[in-house]
Write an enzyme that holds these catalytic residues in place. Structure first.
Site, PDB file in Angstrom:
ATOM      1  N   GLY A   1      -0.277   8.064  -3.616  1.00 28.03           N
ATOM      2  CA  GLY A   1      -1.424   7.150  -3.348  1.00 28.03           C
ATOM      3  C   GLY A   1      -1.361   5.267  -2.761  1.00 28.03           C
ATOM      4  O   GLY A   1      -1.647   5.142  -3.010  1.00 28.03           O
TER       5      GLY A   1
ATOM      6  N   CYS B   1       3.033  -6.979   7.845  1.00 28.77           N
ATOM      7  CA  CYS B   1       2.703  -6.505   6.833  1.00 28.77           C
ATOM      8  C   CYS B   1       2.020  -7.412   5.672  1.00 28.77           C
ATOM      9  O   CYS B   1       1.865  -8.833   5.431  1.00 28.77           O
ATOM     10  CB  CYS B   1       3.783  -6.357   5.994  1.00 28.77           C
ATOM     11  SG  CYS B   1       4.312  -5.720   4.054  1.00 28.77           S
TER      12      CYS B   1
ATOM     13  N   HIS C   1       5.808  -1.751  -3.621  1.00 27.59           N
ATOM     14  CA  HIS C   1       5.007  -3.005  -4.970  1.00 27.59           C
ATOM     15  C   HIS C   1       4.958  -2.065  -6.241  1.00 27.59           C
ATOM     16  O   HIS C   1       5.699  -0.262  -6.069  1.00 27.59           O
ATOM     17  CB  HIS C   1       4.082  -3.185  -4.360  1.00 27.59           C
ATOM     18  CG  HIS C   1       2.836  -2.281  -4.125  1.00 27.59           C
ATOM     19  ND1 HIS C   1       3.434  -1.309  -2.849  1.00 27.59           N
ATOM     20  CD2 HIS C   1       1.660  -1.565  -4.793  1.00 27.59           C
ATOM     21  CE1 HIS C   1       2.124  -0.994  -2.771  1.00 27.59           C
ATOM     22  NE2 HIS C   1       1.998  -0.350  -4.153  1.00 27.59           N
TER      23      HIS C   1
ATOM     24  N   HIS D   1       2.931  -1.047  -9.911  1.00 27.15           N
ATOM     25  CA  HIS D   1       1.560  -2.406 -10.342  1.00 27.15           C
ATOM     26  C   HIS D   1       1.911  -2.360 -11.498  1.00 27.15           C
ATOM     27  O   HIS D   1       2.847  -1.246 -12.279  1.00 27.15           O
ATOM     28  CB  HIS D   1       0.200  -0.446 -10.561  1.00 27.15           C
ATOM     29  CG  HIS D   1       0.125  -0.319  -8.766  1.00 27.15           C
ATOM     30  ND1 HIS D   1      -0.911  -0.877  -8.281  1.00 27.15           N
ATOM     31  CD2 HIS D   1       0.583   0.059  -7.814  1.00 27.15           C
ATOM     32  CE1 HIS D   1      -1.539  -0.068  -7.413  1.00 27.15           C
ATOM     33  NE2 HIS D   1       0.263  -0.164  -7.064  1.00 27.15           N
TER      34      HIS D   1
ATOM     35  N   ASN E   1       3.854   3.938  -5.883  1.00 35.65           N
ATOM     36  CA  ASN E   1       3.064   4.903  -5.358  1.00 35.65           C
ATOM     37  C   ASN E   1       3.714   5.378  -4.654  1.00 35.65           C
ATOM     38  O   ASN E   1       3.480   4.301  -3.528  1.00 35.65           O
ATOM     39  CB  ASN E   1       1.478   4.532  -5.271  1.00 35.65           C
ATOM     40  CG  ASN E   1       0.782   4.890  -6.403  1.00 35.65           C
ATOM     41  OD1 ASN E   1       0.833   5.728  -7.527  1.00 35.65           O
ATOM     42  ND2 ASN E   1      -0.608   3.788  -6.175  1.00 35.65           N
TER      43      ASN E   1
ATOM     44  N   ASP F   1      -4.177  -7.567  -8.365  1.00 33.98           N
ATOM     45  CA  ASP F   1      -4.272  -7.083  -7.202  1.00 33.98           C
ATOM     46  C   ASP F   1      -5.883  -6.919  -7.516  1.00 33.98           C
ATOM     47  O   ASP F   1      -6.868  -7.743  -8.135  1.00 33.98           O
ATOM     48  CB  ASP F   1      -4.361  -5.474  -8.738  1.00 33.98           C
ATOM     49  CG  ASP F   1      -4.525  -4.232  -7.256  1.00 33.98           C
ATOM     50  OD1 ASP F   1      -3.757  -3.394  -6.974  1.00 33.98           O
ATOM     51  OD2 ASP F   1      -5.453  -4.077  -6.931  1.00 33.98           O
TER      52      ASP F   1
END
Ligand code: 5GP
Ligand code: ZN
Length: 113
Positions: A92, A3, A99, A101, A86, A29
């Site tokens: 998406g 992962c 996680h 964002h 997401n 990111d």
């Protein structure tokens, strides 16, 4: 486990770390969509929001506090920011490790595309 985000949290794959504690890891990111764009993950592997259980309720609540504190440290509390999760294909989600964002530093559009 194979992962990407587990490997990032364990330092096996490099990232630009913002902060970490025992349970969470925050990093920039790789493809920022706003002047500020970082990700917060639990170090524990959870595939997606869909796989969260009652046992994870405290972890998720603490994740929100962790996010708010990091956002405040960066001054985003003054201008605002967005927290996004997401889930699945239509959501998406491309990395199958839960996680969030955190996006800020510009005015964001709503609704999303
Ligand atoms: P998702 O589309 O699953 O919600 O978000 C995955 C995010 O991870 C994307 O915004 C993508 O740019 C970011 N990402 C993918 N691979 C890497 C990587 O190797 N390092 C970092 N820092 N971010 C990544
Ligand atoms: Zn993982």
């Amino acid at each position: 486990m194979d992962c990407l985000f587990c490997k990032i949290a364990q330092g096996e794959i490099p990232s630009t770390k913002i902060y970490e504690d025992e349970r969470f890891f925050a990093f920039k990111d790789i493809a920022p969509q706003a002047p500020v764009h970082f990700l917060v993950i639990p170090k524990q592997h959870i595939e997606s929001l869909d796989k969260v259980t009652e046992e994870d309720v405290k972890l998720l609540g603490d994740a929100m506090l962790f996010i708010a504190r990091l956002a405040r440290k960066q001054g985003l509390d003054k201008t605002g920011y967005r927290v996004v999760n997401n889930m699945g294909d239509d959501g998406g989600q491309t990395v199958k490790h839960l996680h969030f964002h955190i996006l800020g530093g510009r005015s964001l559009q709503w609704p999303p595309g």
